[in-house]
Design a protein around this motif. Structure first.
Motif, PDB file in Angstrom:
ATOM      1  N   ASP B   7     -29.032  40.403  84.645  1.00 34.36           N
ATOM      2  CA  ASP B   7     -29.149  41.219  83.430  1.00 34.36           C
ATOM      3  C   ASP B   7     -27.969  40.872  82.541  1.00 34.36           C
ATOM      4  O   ASP B   7     -26.855  40.715  83.035  1.00 34.36           O
ATOM      5  CB  ASP B   7     -29.125  42.716  83.801  1.00 34.36           C
ATOM      6  N   ASP B   8     -28.223  40.759  81.218  1.00 33.92           N
ATOM      7  CA  ASP B   8     -27.119  40.405  80.324  1.00 33.92           C
ATOM      8  C   ASP B   8     -26.193  41.588  80.058  1.00 33.92           C
ATOM      9  O   ASP B   8     -25.125  41.410  79.494  1.00 33.92           O
ATOM     10  CB  ASP B   8     -27.644  39.817  79.006  1.00 33.92           C
ATOM     11  N   SER B   9     -26.601  42.784  80.455  1.00 33.00           N
ATOM     12  CA  SER B   9     -25.757  43.964  80.259  1.00 33.00           C
ATOM     13  C   SER B   9     -24.986  44.274  81.535  1.00 33.00           C
ATOM     14  O   SER B   9     -25.579  44.529  82.588  1.00 33.00           O
ATOM     15  CB  SER B   9     -26.618  45.170  79.882  1.00 33.00           C
ATOM     16  N   MET B  12     -25.756  47.703  82.866  1.00 33.17           N
ATOM     17  CA  MET B  12     -27.063  47.802  83.529  1.00 33.17           C
ATOM     18  C   MET B  12     -27.015  47.167  84.923  1.00 33.17           C
ATOM     19  O   MET B  12     -27.640  47.681  85.857  1.00 33.17           O
ATOM     20  CB  MET B  12     -28.144  47.132  82.668  1.00 33.17           C
ATOM     21  N   ILE B  15     -25.625  49.822  87.017  1.00 34.95           N
ATOM     22  CA  ILE B  15     -26.581  50.906  87.261  1.00 34.95           C
ATOM     23  C   ILE B  15     -27.630  50.467  88.283  1.00 34.95           C
ATOM     24  O   ILE B  15     -28.020  51.243  89.157  1.00 34.95           O
ATOM     25  CB  ILE B  15     -27.231  51.352  85.925  1.00 34.95           C
ATOM     26  N   ASP B  54     -33.865  41.298  84.574  1.00 33.86           N
ATOM     27  CA  ASP B  54     -34.236  41.798  83.256  1.00 33.86           C
ATOM     28  C   ASP B  54     -35.219  40.796  82.634  1.00 33.86           C
ATOM     29  O   ASP B  54     -35.396  39.666  83.137  1.00 33.86           O
ATOM     30  CB  ASP B  54     -32.952  41.888  82.416  1.00 33.86           C
ATOM     31  N   ASN B  56     -35.685  40.457  78.717  1.00 31.27           N
ATOM     32  CA  ASN B  56     -35.119  39.919  77.475  1.00 31.27           C
ATOM     33  C   ASN B  56     -33.635  39.622  77.663  1.00 31.27           C
ATOM     34  O   ASN B  56     -32.821  40.536  77.781  1.00 31.27           O
ATOM     35  CB  ASN B  56     -35.314  40.922  76.330  1.00 31.27           C
ATOM     36  N   SER B  83     -37.128  46.868  80.128  1.00 31.59           N
ATOM     37  CA  SER B  83     -37.696  47.849  79.204  1.00 31.59           C
ATOM     38  C   SER B  83     -39.124  47.480  78.806  1.00 31.59           C
ATOM     39  O   SER B  83     -39.787  48.225  78.095  1.00 31.59           O
ATOM     40  CB  SER B  83     -36.810  47.974  77.955  1.00 31.59           C
ATOM     41  N   GLU B  84     -39.585  46.313  79.235  1.00 33.40           N
ATOM     42  CA  GLU B  84     -40.960  45.897  78.942  1.00 33.40           C
ATOM     43  C   GLU B  84     -41.892  46.549  79.963  1.00 33.40           C
ATOM     44  O   GLU B  84     -41.870  46.175  81.135  1.00 33.40           O
ATOM     45  CB  GLU B  84     -41.090  44.371  79.046  1.00 33.40           C
ATOM     46  N   THR B  86     -45.431  47.536  79.125  1.00 33.31           N
ATOM     47  CA  THR B  86     -46.847  47.633  78.748  1.00 33.31           C
ATOM     48  C   THR B  86     -47.716  46.887  79.758  1.00 33.31           C
ATOM     49  O   THR B  86     -47.246  46.028  80.514  1.00 33.31           O
ATOM     50  CB  THR B  86     -47.097  47.040  77.350  1.00 33.31           C
ATOM     51  N   ALA B  87     -49.010  47.217  79.750  1.00 31.33           N
ATOM     52  CA  ALA B  87     -49.960  46.573  80.669  1.00 31.33           C
ATOM     53  C   ALA B  87     -49.960  45.058  80.466  1.00 31.33           C
ATOM     54  O   ALA B  87     -50.026  44.290  81.431  1.00 31.33           O
ATOM     55  CB  ALA B  87     -51.354  47.147  80.440  1.00 31.33           C
ATOM     56  N   MET B  89     -47.504  43.103  79.481  1.00 35.17           N
ATOM     57  CA  MET B  89     -46.315  42.490  80.077  1.00 35.17           C
ATOM     58  C   MET B  89     -46.413  42.498  81.597  1.00 35.17           C
ATOM     59  O   MET B  89     -45.958  41.564  82.262  1.00 35.17           O
ATOM     60  CB  MET B  89     -45.060  43.227  79.611  1.00 35.17           C
ATOM     61  N   LYS B 104     -37.385  50.299  82.704  1.00 38.89           N
ATOM     62  CA  LYS B 104     -36.190  51.072  82.387  1.00 38.89           C
ATOM     63  C   LYS B 104     -36.585  52.207  81.452  1.00 38.89           C
ATOM     64  O   LYS B 104     -37.391  51.966  80.560  1.00 38.89           O
ATOM     65  CB  LYS B 104     -35.140  50.212  81.676  1.00 38.89           C
ATOM     66  N   PRO B 105     -36.049  53.411  81.559  1.00 37.20           N
ATOM     67  CA  PRO B 105     -35.105  53.814  82.606  1.00 37.20           C
ATOM     68  C   PRO B 105     -35.833  54.051  83.923  1.00 37.20           C
ATOM     69  O   PRO B 105     -36.996  54.434  83.933  1.00 37.20           O
ATOM     70  CB  PRO B 105     -34.523  55.113  82.060  1.00 37.20           C
ATOM     71  N   PHE B 106     -35.133  53.824  85.031  1.00 35.05           N
ATOM     72  CA  PHE B 106     -35.771  53.898  86.346  1.00 35.05           C
ATOM     73  C   PHE B 106     -35.079  54.936  87.210  1.00 35.05           C
ATOM     74  O   PHE B 106     -34.010  55.439  86.858  1.00 35.05           O
ATOM     75  CB  PHE B 106     -35.708  52.536  87.023  1.00 35.05           C
TER      76      PHE B 106
END
Lengths: 161, 120
Positions: B7-9, B12, B15, B54, B56, B83-84, B86-87, B89, B104-106
């Motif tokens: 993850d680039d964060s 995160m 977490i 992650d 993105n 954070s993606e 949707t069906a 994705m 996310k959030p999880f």
């Protein structure tokens, strides 16, 4: 025409609560419009063709409180930051909140959006983003109170094509 | 068991590490990468039992990372934490070879549900 998704206040509350692991109260608020005098953080969201599609603007208190709560930074530091600017950690954390916030703009069947760029409260957003954030159209303006930290303001504006 | 968190964060990644412990996986050897390109290198050098990535990210996205692994014959178990949600994705993730996608959030419960079959 693509569906223009705007989150409900409950959507915003659920996402912020889930990210921060704290109780969050959301109520209607005043628009956050960044200017040279009113500092705000901005997230820019684009579609898959890199067109500007939405923007979020958060005032300094919300940046400081949410960025601190995410990283378990003590509230006293966040309160100081509201006047003196954000620490690097607070800003890095808040940028991640803007990143995850893309989930509020995506729905099955709607155009896919993702976070493209961020500007910290120390900077001004690009003119087209500032113009979008000044608009009266597809927007939601909220006051968000994070338990144990404090309240700030967040606006999310969706561009109409 | 070794888990690679990509993850680039930084916050995160912290977490995700904390949530793994809260989900009951507290004996894991955790390694980290900041984007898909680093993730590819870490998979080859660290040989993790699972990748949590992650979607993105700069340099190389999570889906490019997964496709790169599979194109080179690497079958390391791979799940998205993103954070993606949707069906569309989720279908894209599954088609590329992902085992699961946690949005996310999880919660620790969400982690426990998808990770138990992999980490035991």
């Amino acid at each position: 025409m693509a569906t223009l998704v705007l989150p409900s206040p409950k959507d915003v509350r659920d996402l912020v609560e889930g990210l921060l692991g704290r109780d969050v109260t959301v109520s209607p608020g005043r628009p956050v419009v960044p200017t040279a005098d009113v500092r705000a953080a901005v997230g820019v969201y684009v579609d898959d063709n890199l067109n500007l599609a939405a923007a979020a603007a958060a005032d300094l208190p919300f940046c400081a409180f949410a960025g601190s709560a995410l990283g378990l930074i003590p509230v006293a530091h966040a309160e100081g930051a509201s006047e003196e600017g954000l620490t690097a950690a607070m800003w890095e954390n808040f940028a991640e909140i803007l990143n995850v916030g893309a989930a509020l703009l995506n729905r099955d069947g709607a155009a896919h959006l993702r976070l493209y760029s961020t500007t910290s409260p120390a900077e001004l957003p690009a003119p087209d983003v500032a113009e979008l954030l000044r608009g009266f159209g597809n927007r939601i303006d909220l006051t968000i109170d994070i338990a144990g930290y404090g309240a700030g303001s967040l606006s999310i504006v969706r561009k109409a094509f | 068991m070794k888990v690679l968190i990509v993850d680039d964060s930084r916050v995160m990644r912290q977490i995700v590490s904390r949530t793994l412990r809260q989900a009951g996986f507290d004996d894991l050897d955790l390694v980290e990468a900041e984007n898909g390109r680093q993730g590819c290198e870490q998979v080859r050098s660290e040989r993790p039992d699972l990748v949590l990535s992650d979607w993105n990210m700069p340099e190389m996205s999570g889906i490019e990372f997964l496709r790169n692994l599979r194109d080179t014959g690497d079958q390391t178990p791979f799940g998205f934490v993103t954070s993606e949600g949707t069906a569309e994705m989720r279908e894209t993730a599954t088609a590329a070879g992902a085992l699961f996608l946690v949005a996310k959030p999880f919660t620790p419960e969400a982690f426990a549900e998808v990770l138990s079959p992999v980490l035991g």
